[in-house]
Design a protein around this motif. Sequence first.
Motif: not given
Length: 309
Positions: A31, A69, A4, A2
């Motif tokens: 994201t 994240h 960012l 994950r």
Amino acid sequence: MRVLVLGGSGFVGRSFCARWCRAQGGSGTITLPTRQLRNVRSLRTQPGLSVVRADIHNPDTLRALVAKHDAVLNLVAILHGKPAEFERTHVQLVSHIISACQREGVRRLVHVSALGVDEVADMPSDYLRSKARAEALIRASGLDYTVLRPSVIFGKDDRFMNLFAALQRRLPLMALGGAQARMQPVWVEDVAKALVHTLLRPETIGHTYELGGPRQWQLRELVQAAGRWSRGHARPVLPLPAPLAWLQAAALEWWPGGPLLSRDNLRSLQRPNVLGNSLPGLADLGVAAADLQTIAPSYLAEDPKPAAR
């Protein structure tokens, strides 16, 4: 993983996000915060990408974004601005990112800096000094960082070769400050590949990589090439002596829609923007650098964009 992505709506960010989503097959999550949702319209259909409206300069907002994240990729940068704007964008934001990572237990940070950055005291411009201060903060953070320093980045939607081509469609002569400045342009897709490889390879932690193409160019040569490749619009290039270059830059700071060139840019051009011999580069990340001459002619020969800047 994950990730960012800060600054993901920009030129490099769009290429990275598309490449990362393809590489992960939709299983990895990105994201992408932005204040203007229209800036990421082309990315919103990418699998595994979530767009959120947010102001990343707010420390509380940033901390909430960092949470949950595995890594943070910082692509946020400005080329023009006053000293306080460089400080806010390049230094204060990095300080907030580091604090958010430390508080949320996120160890991995990948940061895109700029080729030519070295010790703060040696930097001739506010832009380079702020970039150097950001790197110093990152190295002292205790995080699992990697720093990438690209030369000037070119590609289909760049504001570099496209700008030179657009100007030569309109002007009979190119009066050019910093004409002898040296740089080593790198393709945006190669930078995106390097970022993907960096995030996927733990052995890149703690290292700084210099990213450049296979050839060094003088700025004068790049302007001439942009004109030739743009349907034969090459114009004579008139290198300006330093005092006239300074006056030109001061005037272009007031260009409608944003500066074409600033006095701080001229100071940055005093620093060679080319690869050194001491740091690893694209090849160490498994990327074969594409040559400007094989990429730029194809997009510069296309119909010009309505509002090139």
